[in-house]
Design an enzyme around this catalytic site. Structure first.
Site, PDB file in Angstrom:
ATOM      1  N   SER A  24      49.831  40.173  39.908  1.00  0.00           N
ATOM      2  CA  SER A  24      49.989  38.741  40.135  1.00  0.00           C
ATOM      3  C   SER A  24      50.118  38.544  41.637  1.00  0.00           C
ATOM      4  O   SER A  24      49.320  39.084  42.415  1.00  0.00           O
ATOM      5  CB  SER A  24      51.208  38.258  39.358  1.00  0.00           C
ATOM      6  OG  SER A  24      51.497  36.925  39.617  1.00  0.00           O
ATOM      7  N   LYS A  51      47.522  32.198  39.654  1.00  0.00           N
ATOM      8  CA  LYS A  51      48.616  33.171  39.588  1.00  0.00           C
ATOM      9  C   LYS A  51      49.834  32.586  38.858  1.00  0.00           C
ATOM     10  O   LYS A  51      50.536  33.308  38.156  1.00  0.00           O
ATOM     11  CB  LYS A  51      48.987  33.671  40.990  1.00  0.00           C
ATOM     12  CG  LYS A  51      47.857  34.461  41.686  1.00  0.00           C
ATOM     13  CD  LYS A  51      47.495  35.756  40.956  1.00  0.00           C
ATOM     14  CE  LYS A  51      46.485  36.600  41.720  1.00  0.00           C
ATOM     15  NZ  LYS A  51      46.065  37.817  41.004  1.00  0.00           N
ATOM     16  N   TYR A  81      44.070  29.088  44.024  1.00  0.00           N
ATOM     17  CA  TYR A  81      44.514  30.472  43.832  1.00  0.00           C
ATOM     18  C   TYR A  81      45.923  30.496  43.208  1.00  0.00           C
ATOM     19  O   TYR A  81      46.180  31.215  42.243  1.00  0.00           O
ATOM     20  CB  TYR A  81      44.500  31.196  45.181  1.00  0.00           C
ATOM     21  CG  TYR A  81      45.007  32.622  45.126  1.00  0.00           C
ATOM     22  CD1 TYR A  81      44.244  33.632  44.543  1.00  0.00           C
ATOM     23  CD2 TYR A  81      46.255  32.965  45.651  1.00  0.00           C
ATOM     24  CE1 TYR A  81      44.707  34.940  44.494  1.00  0.00           C
ATOM     25  CE2 TYR A  81      46.722  34.266  45.606  1.00  0.00           C
ATOM     26  CZ  TYR A  81      45.948  35.255  45.029  1.00  0.00           C
ATOM     27  OH  TYR A  81      46.410  36.545  44.976  1.00  0.00           O
TER      28      TYR A  81
HETATM   29  N1  LIG Z   1      45.791  41.189  49.496  1.00  0.00           N
HETATM   30  C1  LIG Z   1      46.768  40.333  49.276  1.00  0.00           C
HETATM   31  O1  LIG Z   1      47.354  39.766  50.222  1.00  0.00           O
HETATM   32  C2  LIG Z   1      47.228  40.075  47.866  1.00  0.00           C
HETATM   33  C3  LIG Z   1      48.492  39.477  47.689  1.00  0.00           C
HETATM   34  C4  LIG Z   1      48.920  39.209  46.396  1.00  0.00           C
HETATM   35  C5  LIG Z   1      48.120  39.533  45.319  1.00  0.00           C
HETATM   36  N2  LIG Z   1      46.901  40.093  45.516  1.00  0.00           N
HETATM   37  C6  LIG Z   1      46.077  40.392  44.329  1.00  0.00           C
HETATM   38  O2  LIG Z   1      45.732  41.755  44.340  1.00  0.00           O
HETATM   39  C7  LIG Z   1      44.571  41.941  43.537  1.00  0.00           C
HETATM   40  C8  LIG Z   1      43.614  42.880  44.261  1.00  0.00           C
HETATM   41  O3  LIG Z   1      43.183  42.267  45.446  1.00  0.00           O
HETATM   42  P1  LIG Z   1      43.057  43.057  46.831  1.00  0.00           P
HETATM   43  O4  LIG Z   1      44.039  42.455  47.781  1.00  0.00           O
HETATM   44  O5  LIG Z   1      43.070  44.517  46.617  1.00  0.00           O
HETATM   45  O6  LIG Z   1      41.630  42.544  47.333  1.00  0.00           O
HETATM   46  P2  LIG Z   1      40.188  43.256  47.399  1.00  0.00           P
HETATM   47  O7  LIG Z   1      40.243  44.456  48.292  1.00  0.00           O
HETATM   48  O8  LIG Z   1      39.275  42.154  47.754  1.00  0.00           O
HETATM   49  O9  LIG Z   1      39.928  43.761  45.906  1.00  0.00           O
HETATM   50  C9  LIG Z   1      39.575  42.869  44.883  1.00  0.00           C
HETATM   51  C10 LIG Z   1      38.961  43.657  43.762  1.00  0.00           C
HETATM   52  O10 LIG Z   1      38.684  42.759  42.645  1.00  0.00           O
HETATM   53  C11 LIG Z   1      37.362  43.028  42.218  1.00  0.00           C
HETATM   54  N3  LIG Z   1      36.761  41.931  41.470  1.00  0.00           N
HETATM   55  C12 LIG Z   1      36.539  40.648  41.859  1.00  0.00           C
HETATM   56  N4  LIG Z   1      35.930  39.967  40.859  1.00  0.00           N
HETATM   57  C13 LIG Z   1      35.774  40.839  39.825  1.00  0.00           C
HETATM   58  C14 LIG Z   1      35.229  40.752  38.518  1.00  0.00           C
HETATM   59  N5  LIG Z   1      34.676  39.609  38.042  1.00  0.00           N
HETATM   60  N6  LIG Z   1      35.256  41.851  37.706  1.00  0.00           N
HETATM   61  C15 LIG Z   1      35.796  43.004  38.151  1.00  0.00           C
HETATM   62  N7  LIG Z   1      36.291  43.174  39.396  1.00  0.00           N
HETATM   63  C16 LIG Z   1      36.292  42.087  40.210  1.00  0.00           C
HETATM   64  C17 LIG Z   1      36.608  43.359  43.489  1.00  0.00           C
HETATM   65  O11 LIG Z   1      35.378  43.984  43.151  1.00  0.00           O
HETATM   66  P3  LIG Z   1      34.069  43.996  44.099  1.00  0.00           P
HETATM   67  O12 LIG Z   1      34.248  45.161  45.034  1.00  0.00           O
HETATM   68  O13 LIG Z   1      32.959  44.186  43.142  1.00  0.00           O
HETATM   69  O14 LIG Z   1      34.017  42.678  44.815  1.00  0.00           O
HETATM   70  C18 LIG Z   1      37.618  44.286  44.149  1.00  0.00           C
HETATM   71  O15 LIG Z   1      37.570  45.571  43.557  1.00  0.00           O
HETATM   72  C19 LIG Z   1      44.013  40.550  43.260  1.00  0.00           C
HETATM   73  O16 LIG Z   1      44.329  40.167  41.940  1.00  0.00           O
HETATM   74  C20 LIG Z   1      44.743  39.673  44.271  1.00  0.00           C
HETATM   75  O17 LIG Z   1      44.868  38.343  43.819  1.00  0.00           O
HETATM   76  C21 LIG Z   1      46.442  40.374  46.753  1.00  0.00           C
END
Ligand SMILES: NC(=O)c1ccc[n+]([C@@H]2O[C@H](COP(=O)([O-])OP(=O)(O)OC[C@H]3O[C@@H](n4cnc5c(N)ncnc54)[C@H](OP(=O)(O)O)[C@@H]3O)[C@@H](O)[C@H]2O)c1
Length: 276
Positions: free
Chosen positions: A133, A151, A147
């Site tokens: 989340s 969440k 967004y």
């Molecule tokens: N980074 C932050 O600051 C932060 C903070 C709080 C929560 N989050 C959460 O953490 C989670 C991971 O994000 P991240 O920060 O690691 O960003 P990220 O590096 O951009 O990774 C996102 C991942 O989600 C995948 N994805 C997107 N759409 C998809 C779909 N339809 N089916 C399957 N995979 C899909 C992407 O795949 P592709 O490589 O194919 O695009 C990538 O592997 C997310 O849920 C995000 O909301 C992130």
């Protein structure tokens, strides 16, 4: 020897990828799922990681990946619903399609995978579902309304779901990171744009600048990988795990302070330099 198996969505980058490596290095079998496994080289080389194609918006790909992982590893013990991205900008500039796609991935995608694994976990009389989340599932900042809506939806959905599935030994756990350095703020971000709408330009510019500045000191994904590991090994039914110092502090302040005071703090930080 640990022969537990974890299936992770969105394991091609950021939090999902680091988590896959972290669990594999600790003896877990890892089903690393992603939209384009043919592009992934690093994880494919690790002996106890197998890659599967899975797009959370495609039911058939979910079925194939779950079946493949159960066949290859014998079972799945933990599901990590990690796949997600940010659709970001002032709400008035968002298109209907951008909003729909954000919910299709961050909310309905999580529900799609969970719907498919629940019968399996129920029959097995146990399993853990970990949702990535955000602290943004329990508080908000400007420019992230859509967004946040996804969440907050995840938080409400999983808080209700945990009542229903506890009787089958199924645990629901929400990981709530603060800002984390990944592709989230770059490659993955979907920005709302509407050239003809100028009225928000200054606000958007200032809020974006202040948000990006705060990301400069953000930790990397490891802090979240470790929290997911802790949650996966926690035999309690605890639901929420803030996943960084920032998330713990902000969520604490959100609980402690009257809303007006907390809102003032957010405005002071994100709208710094903006006067109207
Ligand atoms: N980074 C932050 O600051 C932060 C903070 C709080 C929560 N989050 C959460 O953490 C989670 C991971 O994000 P991240 O920060 O690691 O960003 P990220 O590096 O951009 O990774 C996102 C991942 O989600 C995948 N994805 C997107 N759409 C998809 C779909 N339809 N089916 C399957 N995979 C899909 C992407 O795949 P592709 O490589 O194919 O695009 C990538 O592997 C997310 O849920 C995000 O909301 C992130």
């Amino acid at each position: 020897m640990n022969n537990r198996t974890i299936l992770i969505t969105g394991a091609s980058s950021g939090i999902g990828k680091v988590t896959a490596k972290y669990f594999a290095e600790r003896g877990w079998n890892v089903a690393a799922t992603m939209r384009t496994p043919e592009k992934e080289t690093e994880l494919a080389k690790m002996p106890n990681i197998k890659l599967y194609q899975l797009d959370v918006t495609n039911d058939e790909s979910i079925t194939k990946a779950l079946d493949g992982a159960i066949k290859d590893f014998g079972k799945i013990d933990v599901l990590v619903n990690n796949a997600g991205y940010g659709a970001v900008g002032v709400f008035e500039k968002a298109t209907k399609e951008q909003i729909q796609k954000q919910f299709d991935t961050n909310v309905f995608g999580v529900m799609n995978v969970t719907r498919q694994i629940l019968p399996y976990f129920r029959a097995k009389k146990g399993g853990t579902i970990i949702n990535v989340s955000s602290m943004g599932g329990r508080l908000t900042f400007p420019l992230y309304s859509v967004y946040h809506a996804t969440k907050w939806a995840l938080e409400g959905w999983s808080e209700s779901l945990q009542f229903e599935v506890r009787q089958f030994g199924i645990k629901i756990k929400n990981i709530e990171p603060g800002a984390i350095k990944t592709d989230f703020m770059t490659r993955s971000m979907d920005l709302f744009k509407k050239e003809s709408l100028k009225d928000y330009d200054r606000y958007e510019e200032i809020a974006t600048y202040n948000t990006e500045e705060s990301y400069k000191s953000a930790p990397d994904s490891m802090v979240v990988g470790k929290t997911i590991f802790k949650a996966a090994n926690d035999s309690s039914y605890k639901l929420r795990y803030p996943a960084s110092g920032q998330a713990s502090l902000f969520l604490f302040l959100r609980r402690l302070l009257p809303f007006g005071v907390f809102n003032g703090l957010v405005r002071g930080a994100v709208e710094k330099g903006f006067k109207n």
